[in-house]
Scaffold this motif. Sequence first.
Motif, short mmCIF file in Angstrom:
data_model
loop_
_atom_site.label_atom_id
_atom_site.label_comp_id
_atom_site.label_asym_id
_atom_site.label_seq_id
_atom_site.Cartn_x
_atom_site.Cartn_y
_atom_site.Cartn_z
N GLY A 105 11.74 10.36 -2.96
CA GLY A 105 12.17 11.39 -4.03
C GLY A 105 11.12 12.45 -4.50
N GLN A 106 9.90 12.09 -4.26
CA GLN A 106 9.09 13.25 -4.56
C GLN A 106 9.14 14.40 -3.61
N TYR A 107 9.76 14.06 -2.40
CA TYR A 107 9.91 15.30 -1.22
C TYR A 107 11.08 15.58 -1.25
N LEU A 108 12.21 14.99 -1.44
CA LEU A 108 13.67 15.36 -1.41
C LEU A 108 13.87 16.27 -2.64
N SER A 109 13.12 16.16 -3.83
CA SER A 109 13.15 17.10 -4.94
C SER A 109 12.65 18.23 -4.62
N ARG A 110 11.80 18.34 -3.68
CA ARG A 110 11.21 19.80 -3.17
C ARG A 110 12.04 20.52 -2.31
N GLY A 111 12.97 19.62 -1.59
CA GLY A 111 13.85 20.52 -0.68
C GLY A 111 13.41 19.97 0.78
N VAL A 137 -3.51 13.44 -9.38
CA VAL A 137 -3.95 13.48 -8.15
C VAL A 137 -2.78 13.08 -7.09
N TRP A 138 -1.94 12.00 -7.61
CA TRP A 138 -0.78 11.79 -6.91
C TRP A 138 0.06 13.01 -6.58
N ASN A 139 0.33 13.86 -7.63
CA ASN A 139 1.17 15.10 -7.43
C ASN A 139 0.43 16.02 -6.33
N VAL A 140 -0.72 16.30 -6.38
CA VAL A 140 -1.37 17.28 -5.63
C VAL A 140 -1.20 16.64 -4.29
N THR A 141 -1.32 15.40 -3.96
CA THR A 141 -1.34 14.76 -2.76
C THR A 141 0.01 14.94 -1.86
N THR A 142 1.22 14.73 -2.80
CA THR A 142 2.46 14.99 -2.11
C THR A 142 2.90 16.44 -2.14
N ASP A 143 2.42 17.16 -3.07
CA ASP A 143 2.64 18.58 -2.82
C ASP A 143 2.06 19.38 -1.65
N VAL A 144 1.27 18.66 -1.08
CA VAL A 144 0.35 19.03 0.16
C VAL A 144 1.35 18.52 1.41
N VAL A 154 0.84 -1.12 -0.22
CA VAL A 154 0.12 0.13 0.23
C VAL A 154 0.76 1.14 -0.16
N HIS A 155 0.75 2.03 -0.89
CA HIS A 155 1.55 3.37 -0.70
C HIS A 155 0.73 4.35 -0.12
N LEU A 156 1.35 4.84 0.87
CA LEU A 156 0.66 5.72 2.05
C LEU A 156 0.08 6.88 1.21
N GLU A 157 0.71 7.50 0.48
CA GLU A 157 0.42 8.73 -0.15
C GLU A 157 -0.87 8.41 -1.03
N GLY A 158 -0.79 7.31 -1.54
CA GLY A 158 -2.17 7.00 -2.31
C GLY A 158 -3.47 6.24 -1.38
N ALA A 159 -3.05 6.51 -0.22
CA ALA A 159 -4.11 6.11 0.77
C ALA A 159 -4.77 7.31 1.47
N VAL A 160 -4.30 8.36 1.11
CA VAL A 160 -4.83 9.76 1.73
C VAL A 160 -6.09 10.13 1.12
N ARG A 161 -7.04 10.17 2.14
CA ARG A 161 -8.56 10.26 1.66
C ARG A 161 -8.67 12.00 1.55
N PRO A 162 -9.61 12.16 0.27
CA PRO A 162 -9.87 13.60 0.18
C PRO A 162 -9.95 14.54 1.23
N ALA A 163 -10.78 14.21 2.36
CA ALA A 163 -10.87 15.06 3.64
C ALA A 163 -9.70 15.43 4.22
N THR A 164 -8.71 14.40 4.30
CA THR A 164 -7.53 14.76 5.05
C THR A 164 -6.64 15.66 4.02
N LEU A 165 -6.78 15.31 2.89
CA LEU A 165 -5.92 16.05 1.77
C LEU A 165 -6.35 17.58 1.89
N PHE A 166 -7.57 17.77 1.96
CA PHE A 166 -8.23 19.19 2.17
C PHE A 166 -7.72 19.75 3.25
#
Length: 347
Positions: free
Chosen positions: A108-114, A68-75, A23-35
């Motif tokens: 890698g998604q996060y390290l590339s953002r600093g 959707v994945w990119n929106v999630t990791t960017d948050v 299970v990819h934990l980023e892919g398990a983030v439900r919309p309410a949590t992301l919001f």
Amino acid sequence: MAADDRARAHDDVAPYPKIELHVHLEGAVRPATLFALARKNGVALPVDTLPELERFYDFRDFDHFIDVWNVTTDVLFTAPDFRQVVVDYAREASGFGAVYLEGIFSPGQYLSRGIEARELFEGFTDGIQDAWEQTGVIVRLTPDIDRNRPPESSRAIVEESIRFRDRGVVGVGLGGRERSAPTHAFAELFARARDGGLAAVPHAGEDDGARSVREAIDLLGAARIRHGFRAVEDPALVAELLDRAIVLDVCPTSNVRTRVVPHLEAHPLPRLLELGLPVTINTDDPAMFGTDLAREHAFARSAGADPRRLFEAGVLGQVAGDEVRTRLQRIGESHWGRVDAGREPAV
């Protein structure tokens, strides 16, 4: 699946214990949590309201999944954010009977953002203890290297994973489209991970054929294969998987969503079971693919899977070591009687 069907699926599968290894934990983030996290961190979303975000999550195609994945990791920014992701999914999975999870995240998604590696790894590993205290679910972590990034750029991920081995990082995976980069390019990184005490748990045998499973075993020293169902295309490979008792992490809904399988009725899970291959049943990216552990197990049982055999495969396939294996054996024994966690589980 209608609400009544989901309720029946939950009632049917929740009573028995489950092990989820993919299970990819980023892919398990439900919309309410992301919001909520977007508001907390001051991140603009592509929509303005929670109902709009829920509609944004409705899966259309693989490109939309990446959006959707990119929106999630960017948050996600801070250690508390990463910790919350772990705890939230452990709480969700526990409602479906999960007792052990090996969660994937993508550094890698996060390290590339600093974002600092320490912030990232401390947040995710802190979530392990919080998840145990709040839900009783045992969580371990298996971060992914991304095939779409140059191998050398992922060296820091391997080193940080080794550094946090005593905090619950137990393996390293290889994610991304299997044809996007040759497997041999990552062999040295996986050798370093194994030398550092981490298991190799790469994705293979999903959008590429049986050859990718063979390469994952021969070149990366795979202890387990994430997906791997394309192995059925090579009888010699099937024989080797059986002989070595290498577990396949099967994700039925995911395979349909990403269109590597046309529909659930065409999924090769029944064939895998018929061949006697040890398999686990997993959600992959449950929030983004519109599924959960109850749905996946309901399908698996309809395809002929036996819950005890799935649990035994999870005990066999986990890479956290002897202590976790013993704890899981005891859980299984309390439910079914003695669970065979040897190298050749009954199927």
